[in-house]
Design an enzyme around this catalytic site. Structure first.
Site, PDB file in Angstrom:
ATOM      1  N   GLY A   1       0.837  -1.191   0.000  1.00  0.00           N
ATOM      2  CA  GLY A   1       0.000   0.000   0.000  1.00  0.00           C
ATOM      3  C   GLY A   1       0.876   1.247   0.000  1.00  0.00           C
TER       4      GLY A   1
ATOM      5  N   GLN B   1       2.799   9.880   1.973  1.00  0.00           N
ATOM      6  CA  GLN B   1       4.150   9.315   2.041  1.00  0.00           C
ATOM      7  C   GLN B   1       5.054   9.813   0.915  1.00  0.00           C
ATOM      8  OE1 GLN B   1       2.393   5.174   2.444  1.00  0.00           O
ATOM      9  NE2 GLN B   1       4.286   4.922   3.608  1.00  0.00           N
TER      10      GLN B   1
ATOM     11  N   CYS C   1       5.875  -0.438   7.571  1.00  0.00           N
ATOM     12  CA  CYS C   1       5.526   0.775   6.827  1.00  0.00           C
ATOM     13  C   CYS C   1       6.739   1.224   6.030  1.00  0.00           C
ATOM     14  CB  CYS C   1       5.109   1.879   7.803  1.00  0.00           C
ATOM     15  SG  CYS C   1       4.633   3.409   6.984  1.00  0.00           S
ATOM     16  N   LEU C   2       6.516   1.595   4.796  1.00  0.00           N
ATOM     17  CA  LEU C   2       7.616   2.064   3.943  1.00  0.00           C
ATOM     18  C   LEU C   2       8.238   3.340   4.500  1.00  0.00           C
ATOM     19  CD1 LEU C   2       5.957   1.400   0.472  1.00  0.00           C
ATOM     20  CD2 LEU C   2       7.794   0.070   1.552  1.00  0.00           C
TER      21      LEU C   2
ATOM     22  N   HIS D   1      -4.489   1.397   7.736  1.00  0.00           N
ATOM     23  CA  HIS D   1      -3.115   1.918   7.821  1.00  0.00           C
ATOM     24  C   HIS D   1      -2.947   3.106   6.854  1.00  0.00           C
ATOM     25  CE1 HIS D   1       1.433   1.116   7.968  1.00  0.00           C
ATOM     26  NE2 HIS D   1       1.318   1.869   6.888  1.00  0.00           N
ATOM     27  N   GLU D   2      -3.475   2.975   5.634  1.00  0.00           N
ATOM     28  CA  GLU D   2      -3.310   4.054   4.635  1.00  0.00           C
ATOM     29  C   GLU D   2      -4.161   5.281   4.993  1.00  0.00           C
ATOM     30  OE1 GLU D   2      -0.863   3.538   3.047  1.00  0.00           O
ATOM     31  OE2 GLU D   2      -0.760   1.366   2.922  1.00  0.00           O
TER      32      GLU D   2
ATOM     33  N   HIS E   1      -2.397   7.342   7.413  1.00  0.00           N
ATOM     34  CA  HIS E   1      -1.392   8.217   6.783  1.00  0.00           C
ATOM     35  C   HIS E   1      -2.035   9.521   6.316  1.00  0.00           C
ATOM     36  CE1 HIS E   1       2.351   5.989   6.647  1.00  0.00           C
ATOM     37  NE2 HIS E   1       1.808   4.932   6.057  1.00  0.00           N
TER      38      HIS E   1
HETATM   39  O1  GNR Z   1       3.981  -2.732   2.629  1.00  0.00           O
HETATM   40  C1  GNR Z   1       3.319  -2.597   3.658  1.00  0.00           C
HETATM   41  N1  GNR Z   1       2.993  -3.694   4.392  1.00  0.00           N
HETATM   42  C2  GNR Z   1       2.086  -3.676   5.440  1.00  0.00           C
HETATM   43  C3  GNR Z   1       2.036  -4.784   6.262  1.00  0.00           C
HETATM   44  C4  GNR Z   1       1.158  -4.844   7.325  1.00  0.00           C
HETATM   45  C5  GNR Z   1       0.310  -3.782   7.562  1.00  0.00           C
HETATM   46  C6  GNR Z   1       0.355  -2.653   6.760  1.00  0.00           C
HETATM   47  C7  GNR Z   1       1.237  -2.602   5.703  1.00  0.00           C
HETATM   48  S1  GNR Z   1       1.272  -1.207   4.673  1.00  0.00           S
HETATM   49  C8  GNR Z   1       2.918  -1.242   4.100  1.00  0.00           C
HETATM   50  C9  GNR Z   1       3.148  -0.186   3.035  1.00  0.00           C
HETATM   51  C10 GNR Z   1       2.949   1.183   3.656  1.00  0.00           C
HETATM   52  O2  GNR Z   1       3.736   1.713   4.386  1.00  0.00           O
HETATM   53  N2  GNR Z   1       1.815   1.792   3.390  1.00  0.00           N
HETATM   54  O3  GNR Z   1       1.562   2.982   3.948  1.00  0.00           O
HETATM   55 NI    NI Z   2       2.664   3.019   5.798  1.00  0.00          NI
END
Ligand code: GNR
Ligand code: NI
Length: 177
Positions: free
Chosen positions: A46, A51, A91-92, A133-134, A137
């Site tokens: 995601g 980001q 998270c990236l 999660h997104e 952000h």
């Molecule tokens: O790549 C991602 N893996 C992930 C694994 C578990 C819960 C959420 C994520 S999102 C993350 C990519 C990211 O940072 N998206 O904002």
């Molecule tokens: Ni993230």
């Protein structure tokens, strides 16, 4: 196609609250394609516009094994949440750290697709976690915010140190962090 730079915690820009998108046009669709490219190359499942320092309510997701189920959400809103689930998240923008986070187990989300068409999706498991999660952000929130201050500060210090090594600027001001 352009691969975009991903901001890293504790960059303050990750704390920006994204604003709604009023027009879905070709310019936006080009940016969506760049976001998918950036997400797939990272690699991640995601990516929120926040980001990549674009502060509008837009996110892309693909939780499929073969990277062939791209989902684009514009102005996403969660209209229903049910249950509780704990999943290990990464998270990236917080590279190298994985921690358990508690979220709703099943959700219904309403959004526009890249053609500006409204859709609604009810889902669970990894996709539900990723959507939450997104959207976090887009509201300036990171998964580390759910951890104890001790854990969060440890992660922050490690990433700050890593960044200093990368830039070689050991004494630069930290007021922007
Ligand atoms: O790549 C991602 N893996 C992930 C694994 C578990 C819960 C959420 C994520 S999102 C993350 C990519 C990211 O940072 N998206 O904002
Ligand atoms: Ni993230």
């Amino acid at each position: 196609m352009t691969k975009l730079d991903i901001l890293r915690f504790p960059d303050k820009r990750l704390r920006t609250k994204a604003v709604e998108i009023s027009t879905v046009d070709d310019n936006l669709r080009t940016f969506v394609a760049d976001m998918f490219e950036t997400m797939y190359e990272a690699p991640g499942i995601g990516l929120a516009a926040t980001q990549v320092n674009y502060h509008k309510r837009l996110m892309v997701i693909d939780v499929s094994e073969d990277n062939n189920e791209p989902l684009c959400f514009i102005n996403p809103v969660i209209t229903h949440k049910e249950g509780i689930e704990v999943m290990q998240e990464g998270c990236l923008s917080v590279p190298g750290f994985y921690e358990d986070v508690e979220r709703a187990e099943s959700i219904t989300v309403k959004a526009l697709d890249k053609h500006g068409e409204s859709f609604e999706l009810t889902t669970n498991d990894l996709l539900a976690v990723c959507i939450q999660h997104e959207i976090d952000h887009l509201d300036g929130k990171l998964f580390v915010d759910y951890l104890s201050p001790l854990k969060r500060n440890r992660i922050r210090k490690k990433l700050e140190r890593a960044e200093k090594e990368l830039t070689g600027q050991k004494n630069r001001p930290t007021a922007n962090l």
